[in-house]
Design a protein around this motif. Sequence first.
Motif, PDB file in Angstrom:
ATOM      1  N   LEU A  49      50.147  48.943 146.738  1.00  0.00           N
ATOM      2  CA  LEU A  49      50.880  48.140 145.748  1.00  0.00           C
ATOM      3  C   LEU A  49      50.507  48.561 144.337  1.00  0.00           C
ATOM      4  O   LEU A  49      50.569  47.767 143.411  1.00  0.00           O
ATOM      5  N   ARG A  50      50.122  49.818 144.170  1.00  0.00           N
ATOM      6  CA  ARG A  50      49.663  50.262 142.859  1.00  0.00           C
ATOM      7  C   ARG A  50      50.758  50.206 141.796  1.00  0.00           C
ATOM      8  O   ARG A  50      50.482  50.108 140.607  1.00  0.00           O
ATOM      9  N   HIS A  51      52.006  50.343 142.229  1.00  0.00           N
ATOM     10  CA  HIS A  51      53.107  50.337 141.278  1.00  0.00           C
ATOM     11  C   HIS A  51      53.404  48.933 140.756  1.00  0.00           C
ATOM     12  O   HIS A  51      54.183  48.792 139.816  1.00  0.00           O
ATOM     13  N   VAL A  52      52.802  47.916 141.357  1.00  0.00           N
ATOM     14  CA  VAL A  52      53.020  46.547 140.902  1.00  0.00           C
ATOM     15  C   VAL A  52      52.185  46.298 139.648  1.00  0.00           C
ATOM     16  O   VAL A  52      51.002  46.612 139.615  1.00  0.00           O
ATOM     17  N   PRO A  53      52.799  45.770 138.577  1.00  0.00           N
ATOM     18  CA  PRO A  53      52.038  45.499 137.347  1.00  0.00           C
ATOM     19  C   PRO A  53      50.833  44.621 137.620  1.00  0.00           C
ATOM     20  O   PRO A  53      50.902  43.667 138.383  1.00  0.00           O
ATOM     21  N   SER A  56      56.439  55.560 151.220  1.00  0.00           N
ATOM     22  CA  SER A  56      57.143  54.827 150.166  1.00  0.00           C
ATOM     23  C   SER A  56      56.349  54.824 148.865  1.00  0.00           C
ATOM     24  O   SER A  56      56.920  54.915 147.774  1.00  0.00           O
ATOM     25  N   SER A  57      55.027  54.736 148.962  1.00  0.00           N
ATOM     26  CA  SER A  57      54.182  54.761 147.758  1.00  0.00           C
ATOM     27  C   SER A  57      54.193  56.144 147.120  1.00  0.00           C
ATOM     28  O   SER A  57      54.234  56.280 145.896  1.00  0.00           O
ATOM     29  N   LYS A  58      54.161  57.182 147.952  1.00  0.00           N
ATOM     30  CA  LYS A  58      54.215  58.553 147.428  1.00  0.00           C
ATOM     31  C   LYS A  58      55.543  58.801 146.717  1.00  0.00           C
ATOM     32  O   LYS A  58      55.585  59.432 145.651  1.00  0.00           O
ATOM     33  N   LEU A  59      56.621  58.307 147.296  1.00  0.00           N
ATOM     34  CA  LEU A  59      57.931  58.483 146.668  1.00  0.00           C
ATOM     35  C   LEU A  59      57.981  57.759 145.329  1.00  0.00           C
ATOM     36  O   LEU A  59      58.548  58.261 144.359  1.00  0.00           O
ATOM     37  N   GLN A  60      57.380  56.564 145.282  1.00  0.00           N
ATOM     38  CA  GLN A  60      57.303  55.820 144.021  1.00  0.00           C
ATOM     39  C   GLN A  60      56.614  56.664 142.961  1.00  0.00           C
ATOM     40  O   GLN A  60      57.037  56.706 141.814  1.00  0.00           O
ATOM     41  N   PHE A  61      55.538  57.332 143.343  1.00  0.00           N
ATOM     42  CA  PHE A  61      54.810  58.167 142.386  1.00  0.00           C
ATOM     43  C   PHE A  61      55.693  59.281 141.855  1.00  0.00           C
ATOM     44  O   PHE A  61      55.796  59.481 140.641  1.00  0.00           O
ATOM     45  N   PHE A  62      56.323  60.007 142.738  1.00  0.00           N
ATOM     46  CA  PHE A  62      57.111  61.174 142.329  1.00  0.00           C
ATOM     47  C   PHE A  62      58.343  60.815 141.505  1.00  0.00           C
ATOM     48  O   PHE A  62      58.742  61.575 140.623  1.00  0.00           O
ATOM     49  N   MET A  63      58.947  59.654 141.774  1.00  0.00           N
ATOM     50  CA  MET A  63      60.242  59.327 141.176  1.00  0.00           C
ATOM     51  C   MET A  63      60.178  58.446 139.936  1.00  0.00           C
ATOM     52  O   MET A  63      61.183  58.290 139.244  1.00  0.00           O
ATOM     53  N   ASN A  64      59.014  57.883 139.633  1.00  0.00           N
ATOM     54  CA  ASN A  64      58.913  56.978 138.490  1.00  0.00           C
ATOM     55  C   ASN A  64      58.262  57.650 137.281  1.00  0.00           C
ATOM     56  O   ASN A  64      57.286  58.387 137.436  1.00  0.00           O
ATOM     57  N   VAL A  73      53.393  57.491 131.840  1.00  0.00           N
ATOM     58  CA  VAL A  73      52.998  57.675 130.445  1.00  0.00           C
ATOM     59  C   VAL A  73      52.204  58.965 130.267  1.00  0.00           C
ATOM     60  O   VAL A  73      52.391  59.698 129.293  1.00  0.00           O
ATOM     61  N   SER A  74      51.320  59.258 131.223  1.00  0.00           N
ATOM     62  CA  SER A  74      50.482  60.456 131.125  1.00  0.00           C
ATOM     63  C   SER A  74      51.284  61.749 131.175  1.00  0.00           C
ATOM     64  O   SER A  74      50.788  62.812 130.821  1.00  0.00           O
ATOM     65  N   LEU A  75      52.550  61.640 131.592  1.00  0.00           N
ATOM     66  CA  LEU A  75      53.415  62.822 131.666  1.00  0.00           C
ATOM     67  C   LEU A  75      54.506  62.765 130.601  1.00  0.00           C
ATOM     68  O   LEU A  75      55.579  63.362 130.757  1.00  0.00           O
ATOM     69  N   GLY A  76      54.222  62.057 129.527  1.00  0.00           N
ATOM     70  CA  GLY A  76      55.196  61.948 128.445  1.00  0.00           C
ATOM     71  C   GLY A  76      56.420  61.160 128.851  1.00  0.00           C
ATOM     72  O   GLY A  76      57.541  61.457 128.406  1.00  0.00           O
ATOM     73  N   LYS A  77      56.215  60.150 129.701  1.00  0.00           N
ATOM     74  CA  LYS A  77      57.280  59.287 130.195  1.00  0.00           C
ATOM     75  C   LYS A  77      58.306  60.051 131.030  1.00  0.00           C
ATOM     76  O   LYS A  77      59.463  59.633 131.155  1.00  0.00           O
ATOM     77  N   LYS A  78      57.877  61.163 131.611  1.00  0.00           N
ATOM     78  CA  LYS A  78      58.694  61.915 132.555  1.00  0.00           C
ATOM     79  C   LYS A  78      58.217  61.603 133.967  1.00  0.00           C
ATOM     80  O   LYS A  78      57.071  61.212 134.177  1.00  0.00           O
ATOM     81  N   THR A  79      59.090  61.784 134.951  1.00  0.00           N
ATOM     82  CA  THR A  79      58.661  61.602 136.330  1.00  0.00           C
ATOM     83  C   THR A  79      57.869  62.840 136.748  1.00  0.00           C
ATOM     84  O   THR A  79      58.050  63.929 136.173  1.00  0.00           O
ATOM     85  N   PRO A  80      56.997  62.719 137.748  1.00  0.00           N
ATOM     86  CA  PRO A  80      56.287  63.898 138.241  1.00  0.00           C
ATOM     87  C   PRO A  80      57.232  65.013 138.682  1.00  0.00           C
ATOM     88  O   PRO A  80      56.926  66.191 138.508  1.00  0.00           O
ATOM     89  N   VAL A  81      58.382  64.642 139.246  1.00  0.00           N
ATOM     90  CA  VAL A  81      59.359  65.659 139.651  1.00  0.00           C
ATOM     91  C   VAL A  81      59.850  66.423 138.420  1.00  0.00           C
ATOM     92  O   VAL A  81      59.918  67.665 138.433  1.00  0.00           O
ATOM     93  N   VAL A 140      46.023  62.101 141.381  1.00  0.00           N
ATOM     94  CA  VAL A 140      44.656  61.674 141.724  1.00  0.00           C
ATOM     95  C   VAL A 140      44.398  60.278 141.134  1.00  0.00           C
ATOM     96  O   VAL A 140      43.821  59.401 141.789  1.00  0.00           O
ATOM     97  N   ALA A 141      44.828  60.070 139.891  1.00  0.00           N
ATOM     98  CA  ALA A 141      44.644  58.763 139.240  1.00  0.00           C
ATOM     99  C   ALA A 141      45.424  57.685 139.975  1.00  0.00           C
ATOM    100  O   ALA A 141      44.945  56.564 140.154  1.00  0.00           O
ATOM    101  N   PHE A 142      46.642  58.016 140.413  1.00  0.00           N
ATOM    102  CA  PHE A 142      47.475  57.068 141.156  1.00  0.00           C
ATOM    103  C   PHE A 142      46.819  56.685 142.469  1.00  0.00           C
ATOM    104  O   PHE A 142      46.785  55.516 142.859  1.00  0.00           O
TER     105      PHE A 142
END
Length: 244
Positions: free
Chosen positions: A74-78, A204-212, A215-223, A239-241
Motif C-alpha cells: 500500500l505504498r502508493h497510499v498517501p 499491481s504494486s509494481k505496475l503502480q510504480f512504473f505508471m505513476n 517527484v524524484s524523476l522530475g514528475k515523470k513516470t519511470p516508463v 529501491v526507495a519504493f
Amino acid sequence: MSKQSVEKTTRPRELRQDQARYGAHSKERASGSPALILRGADLGDGFYVVQLTDEAIEKLNSATSSLQFSSQHLRHVPKMSREQMADLVARIKRRSSAGSATAEDEAGMVSPTENLEFLERLSDMERSETSTLEKSGQLLDSQVLAALMGVTRQAINKAEAELRMFSLDGAAGKKLYPAFFADKKIDRRAVQKVSKALERLAGSSKLQFFMNPRVSLGKKTPVEALRRGKFEQVLAAAVAFREA
C-alpha cells in the motif's frame, strides 16, 4: 478508506466470544466462502479497524492473491499525518475507556460478512482496472508479448521467475504483462533490472510504480524516464519504493 489495521488472531477465547456475537455471520456464507474478518469497528470519517482471521492473512498475502493487502503493498497510499494518527488513537482510547461495548459501539461494528463483501468489491475494482488496461493495449498476454519482443513464451516465464518481469492476473487466470516490456524506446535490460529491484512486490504494486509520476524523476513516470535513458535514477526510485 484511509487505513486498515490488520492483527493476527492469537486469542481463541476472544474468537469464541466474537463468533457468538456475530452468530451466523461468523459461519460460512451460503456460497461456501468462510468469513475473512473476525471483527471490525467503524471509527468514523472513513477510518476502519479490522481484525483478520488467520486464513484471511494467509490468502491476502499469498503470492497468488489478486488482492495483496499487507502494508508493503500500500505504498502508493498517501501517508497519514501525525495529527491524523493522534486523532485515530484518541478515538480508539475513547472506545476502550468506555469498557464494555455501548449501543453506539455495537451499531458501528462491522460484521465479517460486510467486510468480506467490502474486500470482494476491492478485488472486483482491481479486476475491472486490469481488464481496462488489457483492452487499451497496456497489458498483453504472453503470446502477444513474446511476438513483439521476438522471444519465446518460455523465455518470458523464465524472466518472470527471476523477477526480471512481472504479470497481473487477468480473466480466467490468464497472465497479463505490461506492454512497456516490449517498448523499443526502452533498453530491455534496463527495464528488467528495475523490475528485479522491486523484488517480490505484487504485480499491481509494481505496475503502480512504473505508471505513476514520481517527484524524484522530475514528475515523470519511470516508463517515461527509461525512454529518456535515466536508468540509474529510475533504479534508485525503485529501491526507495520497495523499502518505503
